[in-house]
Scaffold this motif. Structure first.
Motif, PDB file in Angstrom:
ATOM      1  N   ARG A  49       7.445  18.858 -68.389  1.00  0.00           N
ATOM      2  CA  ARG A  49       7.084  18.616 -69.832  1.00  0.00           C
ATOM      3  C   ARG A  49       5.238  19.583 -68.627  1.00  0.00           C
ATOM      4  O   ARG A  49       5.770  18.485 -67.717  1.00  0.00           O
ATOM      5  CB  ARG A  49       6.717  17.273 -70.500  1.00  0.00           C
ATOM      6  CG  ARG A  49       8.521  17.070 -70.748  1.00  0.00           C
ATOM      7  CD  ARG A  49       8.833  17.745 -71.887  1.00  0.00           C
ATOM      8  NE  ARG A  49       9.646  17.141 -73.200  1.00  0.00           N
ATOM      9  CZ  ARG A  49       9.923  17.852 -73.860  1.00  0.00           C
ATOM     10  NH1 ARG A  49       9.683  19.347 -74.749  1.00  0.00           N
ATOM     11  NH2 ARG A  49      11.457  18.154 -74.535  1.00  0.00           N
ATOM     12  N   ARG A  50       4.524  19.402 -69.681  1.00  0.00           N
ATOM     13  CA  ARG A  50       3.602  19.974 -68.855  1.00  0.00           C
ATOM     14  C   ARG A  50       1.908  18.870 -69.096  1.00  0.00           C
ATOM     15  O   ARG A  50       1.745  18.679 -70.809  1.00  0.00           O
ATOM     16  CB  ARG A  50       2.776  21.375 -69.343  1.00  0.00           C
ATOM     17  CG  ARG A  50       1.518  21.281 -68.168  1.00  0.00           C
ATOM     18  CD  ARG A  50       0.935  22.808 -67.612  1.00  0.00           C
ATOM     19  NE  ARG A  50       1.882  23.448 -68.914  1.00  0.00           N
ATOM     20  CZ  ARG A  50       0.834  25.327 -69.497  1.00  0.00           C
ATOM     21  NH1 ARG A  50       0.747  25.732 -68.304  1.00  0.00           N
ATOM     22  NH2 ARG A  50       1.127  25.726 -70.488  1.00  0.00           N
ATOM     23  N   ALA A  51       1.533  18.263 -68.777  1.00  0.00           N
ATOM     24  CA  ALA A  51       1.012  17.070 -69.769  1.00  0.00           C
ATOM     25  C   ALA A  51      -0.544  17.630 -69.408  1.00  0.00           C
ATOM     26  O   ALA A  51      -1.261  18.359 -68.192  1.00  0.00           O
ATOM     27  CB  ALA A  51       0.864  15.362 -68.273  1.00  0.00           C
ATOM     28  N   ASP A  52      -1.501  17.062 -70.818  1.00  0.00           N
ATOM     29  CA  ASP A  52      -3.041  17.911 -70.718  1.00  0.00           C
ATOM     30  C   ASP A  52      -4.007  17.538 -69.570  1.00  0.00           C
ATOM     31  O   ASP A  52      -4.226  18.235 -69.000  1.00  0.00           O
ATOM     32  CB  ASP A  52      -3.290  17.708 -71.942  1.00  0.00           C
ATOM     33  CG  ASP A  52      -2.614  18.100 -73.110  1.00  0.00           C
ATOM     34  OD1 ASP A  52      -2.131  19.246 -72.936  1.00  0.00           O
ATOM     35  OD2 ASP A  52      -2.494  17.426 -74.322  1.00  0.00           O
ATOM     36  N   LEU A  53      -3.727  16.895 -69.157  1.00  0.00           N
ATOM     37  CA  LEU A  53      -4.821  15.590 -68.093  1.00  0.00           C
ATOM     38  C   LEU A  53      -3.908  14.642 -67.480  1.00  0.00           C
ATOM     39  O   LEU A  53      -3.220  13.979 -68.170  1.00  0.00           O
ATOM     40  CB  LEU A  53      -6.499  15.285 -69.018  1.00  0.00           C
ATOM     41  CG  LEU A  53      -6.452  15.972 -69.206  1.00  0.00           C
ATOM     42  CD1 LEU A  53      -7.997  15.245 -69.937  1.00  0.00           C
ATOM     43  CD2 LEU A  53      -8.031  16.848 -68.433  1.00  0.00           C
ATOM     44  N   VAL A  54      -3.972  14.320 -66.396  1.00  0.00           N
ATOM     45  CA  VAL A  54      -3.375  13.799 -65.531  1.00  0.00           C
ATOM     46  C   VAL A  54      -4.512  13.008 -64.801  1.00  0.00           C
ATOM     47  O   VAL A  54      -5.163  13.774 -63.877  1.00  0.00           O
ATOM     48  CB  VAL A  54      -2.659  13.798 -64.728  1.00  0.00           C
ATOM     49  CG1 VAL A  54      -1.728  12.624 -63.725  1.00  0.00           C
ATOM     50  CG2 VAL A  54      -1.061  14.213 -65.793  1.00  0.00           C
ATOM     51  N   GLY A  55      -4.386  11.727 -64.594  1.00  0.00           N
ATOM     52  CA  GLY A  55      -5.923  11.522 -64.085  1.00  0.00           C
ATOM     53  C   GLY A  55      -5.297  10.068 -62.576  1.00  0.00           C
ATOM     54  O   GLY A  55      -4.849   9.797 -63.305  1.00  0.00           O
TER      55      GLY A  55
END
Length: 161
Positions: A49-55
Motif C-alpha cells: 500500500r502507498r501511504a500519503d505522508l510518512v514522517g
C-alpha cells in the motif's frame, strides 16, 4: 548550506491527487516539519500500500497521515486500516469543510493548505523495533533516491553518446 536545484521541482504527483488533496498534503507536511518530522509523501509500504505522508521524528517515532479531501474519498477507501501496523501514530488530514467524519480512535489534522493544526491527537501504538528499523530504512532510501533524481534526472544510459 541550503541545497539548491537548477531543475523545476514539482510535488510528487501521479494524477491521482486532486488539487484539494495536494493542498491538504502541503499544509499537513508543513505542520509535521514544524513539529520536527522528516516527511516523505507517497511512500510505498512493505504491505504494498502507498501511504500519503510518512514522517519520522527526532526520537525515531513514525507517523502516517492518510489524506482525505472529501467525505466520498473517505467512504471509498479503507486501505488506512493496513497502516496501523507500520506506524506509532495514525492521523487523518482533511480540509475544514469536510468536517470530522473520521474514526475517533485515530488522530485528526485540519488544514487550509498553508497552516494546519492537530484537532485530535492520535493514540500511540509502538511498533516493534524490527518494523521501526525497516520503516526508517524505507523512508531514508526513498528520500535519498528522490533527491538524487532531482539532482540527476537523466538515466545513466541516456548520457552515453
Amino acid at each position: 548550506m541550503p541545497l539548491l536545484s537548477v531543475f523545476e521541482v514539482a510535488p510528487l504527483v501521479d494524477g491521482r491527487q486532486s488539487p484539494a488533496a495536494l493542498r491538504v498534503r502541503r499544509g499537513t507536511a508543513r505542520l509535521l516539519r514544524d513539529l520536527g518530522f522528516a516527511v516523505v509523501p507517497e511512500l510505498t509500504l512493505s504491505c504494498g500500500r502507498r501511504a500519503d505522508l510518512v514522517g519520522v521524528g527526532a526520537q525515531g517515532d513514525v507517523v502516517i497521515v492518510e489524506i482525505k479531501s472529501s467525505l466520498a474519498d473517505f467512504r471509498a477507501d479503507g486501505k488506512w486500516q493496513h497502516y496501523k501496523r507500520a506506524c506509532d501514530r495514525l492521523y487523518f488530514a482533511t480540509l475544514p469543510e469536510v468536517g470530522d467524519v473520521f474514526p475517533r480512535d485515530e488522530g485528526l489534522i485540519l488544514t487550509d493548505g498553508y497552516d494546519a493544526t492537530i484537532v485530535r491527537e492520535a493514540p500511540a501504538r509502538r511498533v516493534p523495533a524490527p518494523q521501526r528499523r525497516a520503516m526508517h530504512l524505507r523512508v531514508a532510501q526513498t528520500a535519498a533516491r528522490r533527491l538524487h533524481e532531482i539532482e540527476d534526472p537523466q538515466p545513466r544510459h541516456a548520457l552515453a553518446v
